[in-house]
Design an enzyme around this catalytic site. Structure first.
Site, PDB file in Angstrom:
ATOM      1  N   GLU A  63      -0.044   0.937  -0.650  1.00 55.41           N
ATOM      2  CA  GLU A  63       0.053  -0.563  -1.207  1.00 55.41           C
ATOM      3  C   GLU A  63      -1.085  -0.965  -2.172  1.00 55.41           C
ATOM      4  OE1 GLU A  63       0.234  -0.834   3.549  1.00 55.41           O
ATOM      5  OE2 GLU A  63      -0.108   1.207   1.364  1.00 55.41           O
ATOM      6  N   CYS A  91      -2.783  -1.909   6.200  1.00 53.33           N
ATOM      7  CA  CYS A  91      -4.409  -1.342   7.018  1.00 53.33           C
ATOM      8  C   CYS A  91      -5.081  -2.619   6.727  1.00 53.33           C
ATOM      9  CB  CYS A  91      -5.454  -0.143   6.865  1.00 53.33           C
ATOM     10  SG  CYS A  91      -5.356   0.643   4.965  1.00 53.33           S
TER      11      CYS A  91
END
Length: 162
Positions: A63, A91
């Site tokens: 990401e 996360c």
């Protein structure tokens, strides 16, 4: 040429397949196979895949790589009206970066029961005290993403590198 999807799930699966292809790139270089793509106006703006091991950089998650590439591409760290497709639930670090970038929607394939913050361990995306909120959907091509991760860790255990 513009693609017309019959429904949202068909569209989500289309872009998640891009993320799975990026995850395969991570797998091919010995990284945990997680891939991400950033989409705006039905176009892939950027992709990323895990590179923490090869770059010795804890922040080189899929990401983060996609957000960095998109920022450079559009010459702005703010990415409103963008959707991020990722093969594993984000996360804490990645979710925080998505908030700062103002990503409008996050779609993930498989949950992460150890570090996921889109509902597995915590749900930061529902945290009312934060100043930005993205919509989140999980489970898109779950089995494909899960199988790739399981294969990777099975192989790592066999060679003693897990």
């Amino acid at each position: 040429m513009s693609i017309v999807w019959e429904n949202k799930l068909q569209r989500d699966e289309f872009f998640m397949r891009y993320a799975l292809a990026a995850a395969q790139k991570a797998y091919d270089i010995g990284e945990v196979p997680v891939g991400a793509v950033l989409v705006k106006d039905n176009m892939v703006v950027a992709e990323g895949y895990n590179q923490s091991i090869t770059t010795h950089d804890a922040s080189a998650h899929a990401e983060m790589q996609a957000l960095r590439a998109a920022g450079l591409s559009v010459e702005n760290y703010r990415l409103p009206d963008c959707e991020l497709y990722v093969t594993l639930e984000p996360c804490l670090m990645c979710a925080g970066a998505m908030f700062h970038a103002r990503v409008s929607r996050v779609v993930y394939a498989t949950p992460d029961p150890k570090t996921g913050v889109a509902g597995s361990v915590l749900n930061l995306f529902d945290e009312a005290r934060l100043n930005h909120h993205a919509t989140v959907e999980g489970g898109v091509l779950l089995e494909e993403a899960k199988a790739l991760l399981q294969q990777f860790f099975r192989e790592r255990r066999q060679i003693g590198k897990a």
